[in-house]
Enzyme design. Structure first.
Site, mmCIF file in Angstrom:
data_model
loop_
_atom_site.group_PDB
_atom_site.id
_atom_site.type_symbol
_atom_site.label_atom_id
_atom_site.label_comp_id
_atom_site.label_asym_id
_atom_site.label_seq_id
_atom_site.Cartn_x
_atom_site.Cartn_y
_atom_site.Cartn_z
ATOM 1 C CD GLU A 58 56.906 40.640 -13.330
ATOM 2 O OE1 GLU A 58 57.528 39.892 -14.120
ATOM 3 O OE2 GLU A 58 55.792 41.127 -13.603
ATOM 4 C CG HIS A 125 45.181 39.193 -11.922
ATOM 5 N ND1 HIS A 125 45.168 38.091 -12.724
ATOM 6 C CD2 HIS A 125 45.821 40.163 -12.625
ATOM 7 C CE1 HIS A 125 45.763 38.366 -13.873
ATOM 8 N NE2 HIS A 125 46.175 39.613 -13.841
#
Lengths: 321, 356
Positions: A58, A125
């Site tokens: 990321e 999540h």
């Protein structure tokens, strides 16, 4: 033609790629696989050189976007889940967010964050990151609550010269449908009165707009007309529309799915208290998720986040004050 | 000492130059690099003096003493205006060799409102992003993916051509996740990159023994699937050779090139740091050799410059530096009441951007 919120995001990316050869998509599994949620389904077939799979990096994904933007490209980064943007946090807040102010050179990047909770997704999540990124200067934070906004605001985000954190809600991906897309939408930075009312105002955004409307419908049975303001973009924040609504109703409840400490709801209340204290008939209230990680089991998850039920309860209390 | 860790998959195609022209071009690059090394050293000596005197420089001063050869050698091999160069904290020489005007340094250190950072950022945190010089942030390793992104954009736009992008870091940066992610990504995309690692033995005060456990940083090249070279960072000639080769290989499609220069930082991390943690025997070893007099020795032994040419070069460089400082000191400081307090370039989105 019927379109889901997720399909609108896919269509907006298709349109962005079609309009501008400088647009490209970069993210994990977004190529042939079409993305973890299929938000980039078949886009690689149409634009094989501009839909690129990224390693699980990321930090590098955002760094690549920043460098590409400096060279005139318009990158859209897909974080697989908003939660993982934490691994790219440094490049987002310290590099992209500071770039224009430090150098005078804009950094037009869009980072898509599949945000918010769905049953069974658990602590890693399910997160909503808008409050975290809104804290830092230099980042535009968008939180579309409708299919129309998901489409138009994503296109607006790509056209904007500043870095945009695009918080799209996973709970809305499949649930929310629209018959067609309007040609135009409200500009970025303007809030929308999602439901008019006169007894209390709910200021909210993203998936909580729909929970809030359900709560407002519930209270209608008791004779209360609740106004729901959809912020659309949490940064910039449309303080004027918020104050206008509070002026009509005299009562404010702010609802957000993110963690309670600080954040968007706290910001809304601070602004209303500072600039509209005289408009308030009762102490302003906020309702966020609980101050724990987001639980896995649906029983716990439903109790953790605000729902139409808990919002209605908060409203009843606010109306009695 | 130059060592190629991985045998190049194809032989390097060398232009059939005669020995004399080859030597001539090597001499030209050597002298160009030397000039920037000298300029960096004299400029930084002045910065250190100003820092100690107090008053003119508000933030820290970070010197590249001992690293000028390794820094300049990379940048002189790049094409100004076409390639990309992301200098870091100890790249005064490299930045100038890539074309950064002296005024950018003096204005940024002195906080001139006319400098590239306009007092909004200081000292080494500067750049010209539209001219292939991204502005570093303090978070190490982040420049690698940024340079990779610049190259990727040019590739997408069909204007990559034979562009090379270079990023300079130190031994400390190699421990960051950003370094790993950036280099790995660049290798996956097989981008024309050169990653220069100045191993100056200390990340601030932390010795390499507390920074990494591999025998040598160059071993990491193999893990990333990139070509790696090691060089004595105090020897300008060797540095020029290794960077010339690396830049050419990157330019011709051989993917990222990782170069580790072994040297010693001959100053503190910043001028606030007396570097008492550097053992005296290390300073006296080959690592502690000062690259600037070493380069002068090579120039003298080759009779490339006469004594008077040395003198006039030094005077010329000193005059340029004096002029840059004098000009920057007379320039206006940033005014908080005239500042546009907007971190958005889209002013209508800024929330309360006017000074209140």
């Amino acid at each position: 033609m019927s379109l889901t919120y997720l399909e609108a995001i896919r269509e907006a990316q298709y349109e962005a790629l079609r309009r501008d050869p400088n647009v490209f998509l970069y993210g994990q599994d977004i190529g042939a696989f079409g993305g973890a949620f299929k938000a980039t389904k078949r886009l690689v077939d149409e634009f094989p050189k501009r839909v690129l799979d990224a390693p699980i990096s990321e930090d590098a994904m955002v760094g690549v976007a920043i460098g590409a933007a400096l060279e005139g490209a318009r990158p859209i980064i897909e974080m697989q889940f908003a939660d993982f943007s934490a691994c790219g946090f440094n490049q987002i807040v310290n590099h992209a967010g500071t770039h224009y102010w430090r150098t005078g050179v804009p950094c037009p990047i869009v980072i898509r964050l599949p945000s918010g909770g769905t049953a069974g997704s658990g602590p890693f999540h399910s997160q909503s990151m808008e409050s975290v990124y809104a804290h830092y200067p230099g980042l535009v934070i968008l939180t579309p609550a409708t299919v129309e906004d998901a489409y138009h605001m994503l296109l607006d985000a790509v056209a904007l010269d500043d870095p945009v954190i695009f918080c799209e809600h996973k709970f809305l991906y499949y649930h929310l449908k629209a018959d067609s897309l309007p040609d135009e939408a409200m500009p970025i930075g303007k809030a929308r009165i999602a439901r008019p009312g006169r007894h209390a105002t709910i200021v909210t955004y993203s998936a909580m707009v729909h929970e809030s409307i359900r709560a407002a419908e519930e209270l209608q049975h008791d004779g209360y007309q609740i106004e729901v303001v959809d912020l659309r973009s949490v940064k910039p924040m449309d303080t004027e529309t918020i104050l206008g609504s509070v002026a009509r109703t005299g009562r404010l409840l702010c609802v957000g799915e993110s963690f309670p400490w600080g954040g968007v709801c706290a910001e809304v209340i601070a602004r209303v208290v500072a600039d509209g204290f005289h408009l308030l008939d009762a102490p302003p209230q906020r309702l966020n998720s609980k101050d724990t990680p987001i639980p896995y089991h649906p029983n716990l998850w439903r109790a953790h986040r605000p729902t139409a039920l808990s919002i209605a309860a908060a409203l009843r209390k606010l109306l009695q004050d | 000492m130059i060592r190629c860790l991985r045998r190049p998959p194809t032989a390097i195609v060398k232009t059939p130059a005669t020995a004399s022209t080859k030597k001539h071009s090597a001499k030209e690059s050597f002298l160009t690099a030397y000039r920037h090394m000298l300029s960096a050293r004299l400029l930084e000596d002045r910065l250190a003096t100003l820092y100690r005197a107090g008053g003119k420089i508000v933030g820290g001063v970070y010197l590249s003493r001992g690293q000028e050869a390794f820094s300049a050698a990379l940048a002189v091999q790049l094409k100004k205006g076409r390639d990309i160069y992301a200098g870091l904290i100890r790249d005064q020489a490299g930045r100038m060799a890539f074309g950064e005007p002296l005024l950018d340094t003096t204005r940024t250190y002195l906080g001139s409102a006319l400098g590239p950072m306009r007092g909004r950022d200081g000292n080494i945190h500067r750049g010209r992003p539209k001219e292939g010089m991204p502005a570093m942030i303090s978070h190490l390793g982040t420049s690698i993916s940024v340079v990779a992104g610049m190259l990727l954009a040019r590739r997408l736009q069909g204007r990559l051509g034979d562009t090379v992008g270079a990023a300079s870091v130190g031994d400390g940066a190699t421990s960051t996740g950003a370094f790993h992610e950036g280099l790995n990504m660049a290798a996956v995309e097989k981008l024309p990159m050169v990653i220069a690692i100045a191993n100056n033995q200390f990340a601030y005060s932390t010795p390499t023994s507390r920074q990494f456990a591999c025998a040598d940083l160059i071993e990491r090249a193999r893990g990333y699937g990139v070509e790696g070279y090691k060089v004595d960072g105090t020897d300008l000639g060797d540095c020029l050779d290794v960077f010339e080769k690396a830049v050419e290989r990157a330019r011709h499609g051989h993917g990222p090139q990782m170069i580790v220069g072994t040297l010693l930082r001959l100053s503190g991390h910043g001028e606030h740091d007396d570097a008492s943690y550097v053992p005296p025997q290390m300073r006296q070893s080959d690592l502690g050799r000062d690259c600037l007099p070493a380069a002068e020795k090579t120039i003298r032994s080759g009779k490339w410059l006469s004594d008077s040419e040395f003198d006039s070069l030094r005077i010329e460089v000193q005059q340029e530096i004096d002029q840059a400082f004098a000009q920057s000191m007379q320039e206006p400081a940033p005014d908080p009441y005239k500042e546009t307090w907007s971190s958005f370039s889209t002013l209508e989105l800024a929330d309360g951007w006017q000074v209140r």
